[in-house]
Each structure stands twice: as C-alpha cells, then as structure tokens.
Scaffold this active site. Structure first.
Site, PDB file in Angstrom:
ATOM      1  N   LEU A 130       0.623  -1.363   0.100  1.00  0.00           N
ATOM      2  CA  LEU A 130      -0.016  -0.204  -0.051  1.00  0.00           C
ATOM      3  C   LEU A 130       0.783   1.316   0.036  1.00  0.00           C
ATOM      4  CD1 LEU A 130      -2.814  -1.045   2.666  1.00  0.00           C
ATOM      5  CD2 LEU A 130      -2.905  -0.923   0.125  1.00  0.00           C
ATOM      6  N   GLY A 143       7.598   4.121   3.396  1.00  0.00           N
ATOM      7  CA  GLY A 143       8.526   5.449   3.801  1.00  0.00           C
ATOM      8  C   GLY A 143       9.913   4.971   3.554  1.00  0.00           C
ATOM      9  N   GLY A 144      10.565   6.067   4.685  1.00  0.00           N
ATOM     10  CA  GLY A 144      12.058   5.777   4.673  1.00  0.00           C
ATOM     11  C   GLY A 144      12.450   4.438   5.442  1.00  0.00           C
ATOM     12  N   PHE A 145      11.599   4.059   6.569  1.00  0.00           N
ATOM     13  CA  PHE A 145      11.877   2.893   7.390  1.00  0.00           C
ATOM     14  C   PHE A 145      10.814   2.174   7.737  1.00  0.00           C
ATOM     15  CE2 PHE A 145      15.106   6.421   8.616  1.00  0.00           C
ATOM     16  CZ  PHE A 145      16.219   5.922   8.385  1.00  0.00           C
ATOM     17  N   SER A 146       9.758   2.195   6.788  1.00  0.00           N
ATOM     18  CA  SER A 146       8.622   1.247   6.956  1.00  0.00           C
ATOM     19  C   SER A 146       7.983   1.019   5.826  1.00  0.00           C
ATOM     20  CB  SER A 146       7.662   2.127   8.093  1.00  0.00           C
ATOM     21  OG  SER A 146       6.953   3.036   7.702  1.00  0.00           O
ATOM     22  N   VAL A 206       4.018  -0.406   4.421  1.00  0.00           N
ATOM     23  CA  VAL A 206       2.657  -0.747   4.781  1.00  0.00           C
ATOM     24  C   VAL A 206       1.975  -1.613   3.588  1.00  0.00           C
ATOM     25  CG1 VAL A 206      -0.044   0.062   5.401  1.00  0.00           C
ATOM     26  CG2 VAL A 206       2.159   1.322   5.890  1.00  0.00           C
ATOM     27  N   LYS A 234       1.686  -2.877   8.977  1.00  0.00           N
ATOM     28  CA  LYS A 234       2.927  -1.801   9.249  1.00  0.00           C
ATOM     29  C   LYS A 234       4.085  -2.531   9.440  1.00  0.00           C
ATOM     30  CE  LYS A 234       4.306   2.593  10.705  1.00  0.00           C
ATOM     31  NZ  LYS A 234       4.059   3.846  11.581  1.00  0.00           N
ATOM     32  N   ASP A 253       2.708  15.224  15.182  1.00  0.00           N
ATOM     33  CA  ASP A 253       2.668  14.983  13.885  1.00  0.00           C
ATOM     34  C   ASP A 253       1.574  15.006  13.388  1.00  0.00           C
ATOM     35  OD1 ASP A 253       4.004  15.134  11.392  1.00  0.00           O
ATOM     36  OD2 ASP A 253       4.575  13.179  11.115  1.00  0.00           O
TER      37      ASP A 253
END
Length: 285
Positions: free
Chosen positions: A26, A29-32, A34, A49, A148
């Site tokens: 789906l 990101g940089g370190f994850s 989904v 995740k 955030d």
C-alpha cells in the site's frame, strides 16, 4: 507480544498464531512499509505496518509506538490489532497489524477533490474536524502529545469518521527544556519527526529555557482545518517553493479571498499564541 514467523512461500504471515495472506503493498516510507493483508479465518482486510529496526534505538522506537497504540481504546485513534517483532536476514522488523480503511487518508480525499476542482462541504469539514479533536483530546488527557498531526496521518472510514494514526512521534506532552544542549536535541528531533509545514513555531527554534507542551498539536490542528477548507495547508506552498517555513510561521495566517467556505457561527477568532509571538488565526465555530 505476538508470535512472529517469517513470510512463507505462499505469501502468508503468522501473528499471534493467526494466519494472514499478503494482498499488495500500500505504501512505503524511509524505514517502514505498509501492506494490505487478509485474515485467513475472518476474511477481513488489515493494514500491516512493517518497521525496519536498524539498531537498538530503532527497536526501542518501534516498541514505543506499539505501547502508544495499546494505551488507547478510542474510536478516533487507530487500534492495534496485534504486533510482533520478526528477525529477517539478520535484521529485526516490527510488525503492527492495524485496521484497514479503504477510503485512505484525509489527504488523499482532499487531493481527489482538488483534482476535480471541487471542495469539501462545510458539514463534512465540521464532522471530520470534531472527530480529530476528540481523538487528540484523548491523547492529551493521557498526558501525551501526538507531535505530527497532518492530513496524511488522519484516516477516514466509510462514514468519514477520522482516525488518528502514526503514533511513532508521540511523547510526553510537557517537556521542560533546561539549557542549550537540550534545546538543540529537541529541535533536531522535531526536524526529523514533525512535518515541516505543520510544525509549531516553537519547534523551529527551541529556546534554551522553556516548556514545550501539547499546544504544538493545536497549531498543527489549525493547519489541518485550513487544509480541509483550502485543499492545501497554509505553508504547503511555502515549502514547495523552497522558501523558509520557519520564517513564514512567524506571521499570522489569514483566510484567502475569495473562499468558498465561510464560517459564520462564531463571532470571534481561534488564536494560538506562543512565546515566539506567532499567531495562527482561524474561524471559531
């Protein structure tokens, strides 16, 4: 903690002795990453995740994120279904199994409206904004701050109920800064974890002796409301142009004219003032 097994050749995973089938990726990101997965027993879709833990600090941060999820049972905060830590190729991954919401994020909904040249109805804005406020209040009542809040961190279900996600940046609401070193540490942390165009002014230039508290979320909340009204955040264009957001947040935000959404239910303005003397002004309804 759940019982973790590696991905098998049939594209399935096991968490807490329950099998889930991989459907598709789906987001990443940089370190994850989904992924969309489906429960083998219940046939329900879930979002998995996967957080890459490169070192002990990464492992600790992933563990903290799971603990933040477990702290809440609220309709406007994303629920953690299950979790586990898995060793893959000598590296550790944290797996967080979360509810899947096919409508996606608030930002994706706003993008579609913008592409169509449309706007979000006022009633819908108020409904979503109220839900975000309720979720944020639950976080603040526990003595924490999200840090955030932004449209991409708000999911919507089919009834447009907003759900706050990505609790990895959460920490204690009240932080007492004692000295320049602590101020720089918090400022550097904010630069990495708090999205620049939704970041409160006091996190750009942290004073050497001050209190950082949950009001940083209120600033971000105002930016989200603005984004729902105008289909872009008040500082998105500043950031896209390469101008200084840190300087821009020192000045009041005003609603551009013409604006298709006009709030007339209140006679005042909702203002957010900090020690930086910056003010975010939005309609009070």
């Amino acid at each position: 903690m759940g019982q973790g097994l590696c991905l098998c050749s049939r594209g399935s995973i096991m968490i807490d002795n329950k099998k889930y089938y991989f459907i598709q990726n789906l987001d990443e990101g940089g370190f994850s990453f989904v992924d969309l997965v489906e429960g083998a027993k219940d046939g329900c879709p879930y979002a998995l995740k996967r957080i890459l833990c490169h070192d002990r600090e990464g492992h600790r941060e992933a563990q903290t994120e799971t603990e933040m999820h477990q702290m809440f049972n609220h309709p406007n905060i994303l629920t953690l279904v299950a979790h586990t830590f898995v060793d893959r190729g000598g590296k550790t991954e944290a797996w967080l199994l979360l509810p899947y919401m096919s409508k996606g994020s608030l930002w994706s909904v706003l993008e579609k409206l913008r592409d169509k040249g449309s706007s979000m109805p006022e009633k819908q804005i108020l409904q979503i904004f109220q839900g975000i406020c309720l979720g944020l209040k639950a976080i603040h009542d526990k003595g924490y701050a999200h840090r955030d809040i932004k449209p991409t961190n708000v999911l919507l279900n089919e009834d447009n109920r907003p759900v706050l996600m990505d609790l990895g940046s959460m920490n204690r609401a009240r932080i007492e800064v004692k000295g320049t070193r602590e101020a720089m540490t918090i400022q550097d942390w904010a630069a990495q974890r708090c999205t620049i165009s939704y970041r409160a002014p006091e996190l750009f230039n942290v004073e050497s002796h001050c209190i950082i508290d949950e009001r940083t979320d209120i600033w971000s909340l105002g930016c989200v409301l603005y984004c729902m009204m105008m289909l872009e955040g008040p500082y998105d264009l500043v950031f896209q142009k390469g101008d200084s957001v840190a300087l821009a947040v020192q000045n009041p935000v005003t609603i551009p004219k013409p604006c298709s959404i006009i709030f007339l239910r209140g006679s005042g303005m909702m203002s957010y003032q900090r020690s930086t003397r910056s003010t975010l002004c939005l309609p009070l309804f």
